[in-house]
Motif scaffolding. Structure first.
Motif, PDB file in Angstrom:
ATOM      1  N   GLU A   2    -102.299 -21.186 -33.610  1.00  0.00           N
ATOM      2  CA  GLU A   2    -100.599 -20.940 -33.561  1.00  0.00           C
ATOM      3  C   GLU A   2    -100.453 -19.673 -34.055  1.00  0.00           C
ATOM      4  OE1 GLU A   2     -96.692 -23.241 -34.519  1.00  0.00           O
ATOM      5  OE2 GLU A   2     -98.256 -23.296 -36.007  1.00  0.00           O
ATOM      6  N   VAL A   3     -99.911 -18.716 -33.392  1.00  0.00           N
ATOM      7  CA  VAL A   3     -99.545 -17.236 -34.176  1.00  0.00           C
ATOM      8  C   VAL A   3     -97.851 -17.469 -34.474  1.00  0.00           C
ATOM      9  CG1 VAL A   3     -99.394 -14.902 -33.415  1.00  0.00           C
ATOM     10  CG2 VAL A   3    -101.122 -16.171 -32.415  1.00  0.00           C
ATOM     11  N   VAL A   4     -97.964 -16.881 -35.628  1.00  0.00           N
ATOM     12  CA  VAL A   4     -96.643 -16.628 -36.429  1.00  0.00           C
ATOM     13  C   VAL A   4     -96.461 -15.318 -36.702  1.00  0.00           C
ATOM     14  CG1 VAL A   4     -95.153 -17.518 -38.268  1.00  0.00           C
ATOM     15  CG2 VAL A   4     -96.921 -19.076 -37.202  1.00  0.00           C
ATOM     16  N   ASN A   5     -95.348 -14.953 -36.005  1.00  0.00           N
ATOM     17  CA  ASN A   5     -95.095 -13.297 -36.339  1.00  0.00           C
ATOM     18  C   ASN A   5     -94.235 -13.296 -37.861  1.00  0.00           C
ATOM     19  OD1 ASN A   5     -96.310 -12.258 -34.092  1.00  0.00           O
ATOM     20  ND2 ASN A   5     -94.247 -12.875 -33.053  1.00  0.00           N
ATOM     21  N   ALA A   6     -94.624 -12.076 -38.403  1.00  0.00           N
ATOM     22  CA  ALA A   6     -94.228 -11.898 -39.725  1.00  0.00           C
ATOM     23  C   ALA A   6     -93.816 -10.175 -39.559  1.00  0.00           C
ATOM     24  CB  ALA A   6     -95.107 -11.879 -40.902  1.00  0.00           C
ATOM     25  N   PRO A   7     -92.709  -9.537 -40.127  1.00  0.00           N
ATOM     26  CA  PRO A   7     -92.515  -8.403 -40.395  1.00  0.00           C
ATOM     27  C   PRO A   7     -93.152  -7.565 -41.196  1.00  0.00           C
ATOM     28  CG  PRO A   7     -90.816  -9.587 -41.598  1.00  0.00           C
ATOM     29  CD  PRO A   7     -91.694 -10.601 -41.090  1.00  0.00           C
ATOM     30  N   SER A   8     -93.914  -7.973 -42.264  1.00  0.00           N
ATOM     31  CA  SER A   8     -94.792  -7.129 -43.209  1.00  0.00           C
ATOM     32  C   SER A   8     -95.805  -7.918 -43.632  1.00  0.00           C
ATOM     33  CB  SER A   8     -93.882  -6.267 -43.887  1.00  0.00           C
ATOM     34  OG  SER A   8     -93.339  -7.688 -44.841  1.00  0.00           O
ATOM     35  N   GLY A   9     -96.818  -7.197 -44.105  1.00  0.00           N
ATOM     36  CA  GLY A   9     -98.081  -7.662 -44.763  1.00  0.00           C
ATOM     37  C   GLY A   9     -97.422  -8.660 -45.884  1.00  0.00           C
ATOM     38  N   GLN A  10     -96.353  -8.145 -46.725  1.00  0.00           N
ATOM     39  CA  GLN A  10     -95.799  -9.121 -47.710  1.00  0.00           C
ATOM     40  C   GLN A  10     -95.144 -10.277 -47.309  1.00  0.00           C
ATOM     41  OE1 GLN A  10     -96.262  -8.504 -51.193  1.00  0.00           O
ATOM     42  NE2 GLN A  10     -95.520 -10.533 -51.234  1.00  0.00           N
ATOM     43  N   ALA A  11     -94.453 -10.282 -46.340  1.00  0.00           N
ATOM     44  CA  ALA A  11     -93.856 -11.417 -45.437  1.00  0.00           C
ATOM     45  C   ALA A  11     -94.874 -12.505 -45.045  1.00  0.00           C
ATOM     46  CB  ALA A  11     -93.018 -11.070 -44.430  1.00  0.00           C
ATOM     47  N   SER A  12     -96.177 -11.842 -44.548  1.00  0.00           N
ATOM     48  CA  SER A  12     -97.086 -12.890 -44.163  1.00  0.00           C
ATOM     49  C   SER A  12     -97.831 -13.658 -45.195  1.00  0.00           C
ATOM     50  CB  SER A  12     -98.171 -12.118 -43.446  1.00  0.00           C
ATOM     51  OG  SER A  12     -99.225 -12.660 -42.892  1.00  0.00           O
ATOM     52  N   LEU A  13     -97.823 -12.769 -46.495  1.00  0.00           N
ATOM     53  CA  LEU A  13     -98.488 -13.331 -47.555  1.00  0.00           C
ATOM     54  C   LEU A  13     -97.419 -14.621 -48.047  1.00  0.00           C
ATOM     55  CD1 LEU A  13    -100.580 -14.055 -49.820  1.00  0.00           C
ATOM     56  CD2 LEU A  13     -99.383 -11.604 -51.044  1.00  0.00           C
ATOM     57  N   THR A  14     -96.165 -14.165 -48.114  1.00  0.00           N
ATOM     58  CA  THR A  14     -95.009 -15.112 -48.328  1.00  0.00           C
ATOM     59  C   THR A  14     -95.164 -16.516 -47.589  1.00  0.00           C
ATOM     60  OG1 THR A  14     -93.817 -13.329 -49.416  1.00  0.00           O
ATOM     61  CG2 THR A  14     -92.785 -15.429 -48.918  1.00  0.00           C
ATOM     62  N   LYS A  15     -95.201 -16.427 -46.437  1.00  0.00           N
ATOM     63  CA  LYS A  15     -95.600 -17.515 -45.689  1.00  0.00           C
ATOM     64  C   LYS A  15     -96.465 -18.278 -46.230  1.00  0.00           C
ATOM     65  CE  LYS A  15     -93.217 -15.444 -41.276  1.00  0.00           C
ATOM     66  NZ  LYS A  15     -92.230 -16.664 -41.342  1.00  0.00           N
ATOM     67  N   LEU A  16     -97.935 -17.478 -46.326  1.00  0.00           N
ATOM     68  CA  LEU A  16     -98.741 -18.488 -46.760  1.00  0.00           C
ATOM     69  C   LEU A  16     -98.348 -19.094 -48.222  1.00  0.00           C
ATOM     70  CD1 LEU A  16    -101.881 -18.917 -46.588  1.00  0.00           C
ATOM     71  CD2 LEU A  16    -102.266 -16.943 -47.962  1.00  0.00           C
ATOM     72  N   ILE A  17     -98.138 -18.428 -49.071  1.00  0.00           N
ATOM     73  CA  ILE A  17     -98.018 -19.077 -50.214  1.00  0.00           C
ATOM     74  C   ILE A  17     -96.944 -20.274 -50.399  1.00  0.00           C
ATOM     75  CG2 ILE A  17     -97.020 -18.581 -52.525  1.00  0.00           C
ATOM     76  CD1 ILE A  17     -98.041 -15.539 -52.373  1.00  0.00           C
ATOM     77  N   ASN A  18     -95.919 -19.999 -49.213  1.00  0.00           N
ATOM     78  CA  ASN A  18     -94.940 -21.201 -49.207  1.00  0.00           C
ATOM     79  C   ASN A  18     -95.346 -22.374 -48.387  1.00  0.00           C
ATOM     80  OD1 ASN A  18     -92.894 -19.536 -50.642  1.00  0.00           O
ATOM     81  ND2 ASN A  18     -91.892 -19.047 -48.775  1.00  0.00           N
ATOM     82  N   GLY A  19     -96.597 -22.144 -48.050  1.00  0.00           N
ATOM     83  CA  GLY A  19     -97.199 -23.386 -47.120  1.00  0.00           C
ATOM     84  C   GLY A  19     -96.771 -23.422 -45.681  1.00  0.00           C
ATOM     85  N   GLU A  20     -96.282 -22.114 -45.169  1.00  0.00           N
ATOM     86  CA  GLU A  20     -95.742 -22.227 -43.514  1.00  0.00           C
ATOM     87  C   GLU A  20     -96.850 -21.907 -42.826  1.00  0.00           C
ATOM     88  OE1 GLU A  20     -92.198 -19.754 -43.033  1.00  0.00           O
ATOM     89  OE2 GLU A  20     -91.987 -19.619 -45.295  1.00  0.00           O
ATOM     90  N   VAL A  21     -97.983 -21.274 -43.191  1.00  0.00           N
ATOM     91  CA  VAL A  21     -99.231 -21.108 -42.423  1.00  0.00           C
ATOM     92  C   VAL A  21    -100.487 -21.433 -43.251  1.00  0.00           C
ATOM     93  CG1 VAL A  21     -98.029 -19.353 -40.958  1.00  0.00           C
ATOM     94  CG2 VAL A  21     -99.268 -18.600 -43.157  1.00  0.00           C
ATOM     95  N   ASN A  22    -101.453 -21.560 -42.486  1.00  0.00           N
ATOM     96  CA  ASN A  22    -102.723 -21.677 -43.019  1.00  0.00           C
ATOM     97  C   ASN A  22    -103.585 -20.479 -43.356  1.00  0.00           C
ATOM     98  OD1 ASN A  22    -103.105 -24.077 -40.368  1.00  0.00           O
ATOM     99  ND2 ASN A  22    -102.298 -24.761 -42.501  1.00  0.00           N
ATOM    100  N   VAL A  23    -103.457 -19.447 -42.511  1.00  0.00           N
ATOM    101  CA  VAL A  23    -104.155 -18.255 -42.647  1.00  0.00           C
ATOM    102  C   VAL A  23    -102.976 -17.041 -42.566  1.00  0.00           C
ATOM    103  CG1 VAL A  23    -105.742 -16.647 -41.713  1.00  0.00           C
ATOM    104  CG2 VAL A  23    -106.281 -19.023 -41.603  1.00  0.00           C
ATOM    105  N   ALA A  24    -103.279 -16.037 -43.471  1.00  0.00           N
ATOM    106  CA  ALA A  24    -102.239 -14.815 -43.284  1.00  0.00           C
ATOM    107  C   ALA A  24    -102.889 -13.523 -43.250  1.00  0.00           C
ATOM    108  CB  ALA A  24    -101.265 -14.809 -44.722  1.00  0.00           C
TER     109      ALA A  24
END
Length: 315
Positions: free
Chosen positions: A60-82
């Motif tokens: 499942e692809v989840v779009n993020a506006p930046s690398g930091q936002a991508s990492l934040t999604k990972l840390i928050n448990g929103e995604v499995n891989v960032a």
């Protein structure tokens, strides 16, 4: 076009097993946060050609506006891989924001793919003349200022007086043209685009000397997820590895740059590509936190060998 998805599976994945040809996986569903950058071309190739599905994975692809936002999604448990540049991962690890592990490499800096650029009439002509100048970067303690500092140090230049100005890559060319900054750190395709649109010229390649072939970006997960899903990690790596090998054919990559990174077709044909990678090399990757430590980005040395996921060896 891959659409952004609102809700993602929580960290740890689902309980259902894959019926793929590579044996049952701990989870078949993996959510991955990405952004529109050209070094994700192998990922899109793997998606397009069904390589993840061949390995029993439903990505499942989840779009993020930046690398930091991508990492934040990972840390928050929103995604499995960032997916993201390496520096924010190491900074988050050093601050104790999360226990992270890398599951795959993505890219390293190829020749002329990460550069300091300026306007033709600028007095910034080399690393030494960058002293005390206003330099556009995306943000501090990223690959932008870290690589620039390294090249300046190698050339005997003092970076302590540089004024780092945070500007998103797409806006740097206009900032240069207006004179808001004296120079800018850019990656491709923005280097080629800035040359075409405002006449910006390269000053120096930031991936030379100690930073030649410097690791730029990769895929990370929470350590617990990687430890609990070694077969899924291995399947993810195999799919990416296959696509990365095929990415050596530039004609395969350019259409994906246009479609997913929204790069102009002409610029895509002229762009100096990053070096696509997939296999994690601990010794090579250690260069990133070591350089961050050297320039104060992290307070103490991080051992990369403890941050590389160990996939299942059976397939």
């Amino acid at each position: 076009m891959l659409a952004a998805t609102g809700g993602c599976g929580m960290l740890g994945g689902s309980d259902e097993s894959s019926e793929g040809g590579n044996g049952d996986l701990e989870t078949s569903k993996i959510s991955v946060s990405i952004m529109p950058t050209i070094d994700l071309a192998p990922f899109h190739l793997a998606m397009q050609n069904g390589y993840f599905k061949d390995e029993g994975l439903d990505v499942e692809v989840v779009n993020a506006p930046s690398g930091q936002a991508s990492l934040t999604k990972l840390i928050n448990g929103e995604v499995n891989v960032a997916y993201g540049s390496y520096t924010p991962f190491f900074i988050a690890q050093s601050k104790g924001a999360a226990e992270l592990k890398f599951v795959a490499d993505a890219s390293s800096a190829g020749p002329d793919s990460t550069m300091i650029v300026a306007m033709p009439d600028s007095d910034v002509k080399d690393a030494k003349s960058l002293e005390g100048k206003r330099v556009a970067i995306t943000s501090e303690n990223t690959i932008c200022d870290t690589l620039t500092k390294s090249v300046m140090k190698t050339n005997g230049a003092d970076f302590s007086g540089v004024q780092w100005v945070s500007i998103p890559f797409p806006d740097m060319a206009a900032a240069l043209q207006r004179g808001d900054v004296d120079a800018a750190f850019m990656t491709e395709p923005f280097i080629t685009s800035a040359a075409k649109t405002v006449g910006a010229v390269p000053v120096f390649d930031t991936a030379t000397g100690p930073t030649k072939d410097f690791p730029t970006a990769g895929y990370g997960s929470q350590a617990q997820w990687a430890d609990e899903n070694p077969k899924a990690v291995a399947a993810f790596q195999r799919a990416l590895d296959k696509a990365t090998r095929e990415a050596a054919d530039r004609s395969t990559i350019e259409p994906l740059m246009v479609e997913f990174a929204k790069v102009d077709k002409e610029i895509a044909s002229m762009t100096n590509l990053l070096t696509f990678q997939s296999k994690l090399d601990t010794q090579r990757l250690q260069r990133v936190p070591d350089l961050l430590l050297e320039f104060g980005g992290i307070p103490e040395r991080l051992d990369v060998s403890k941050m590389v996921a160990q996939p299942a060896t059976d397939s």
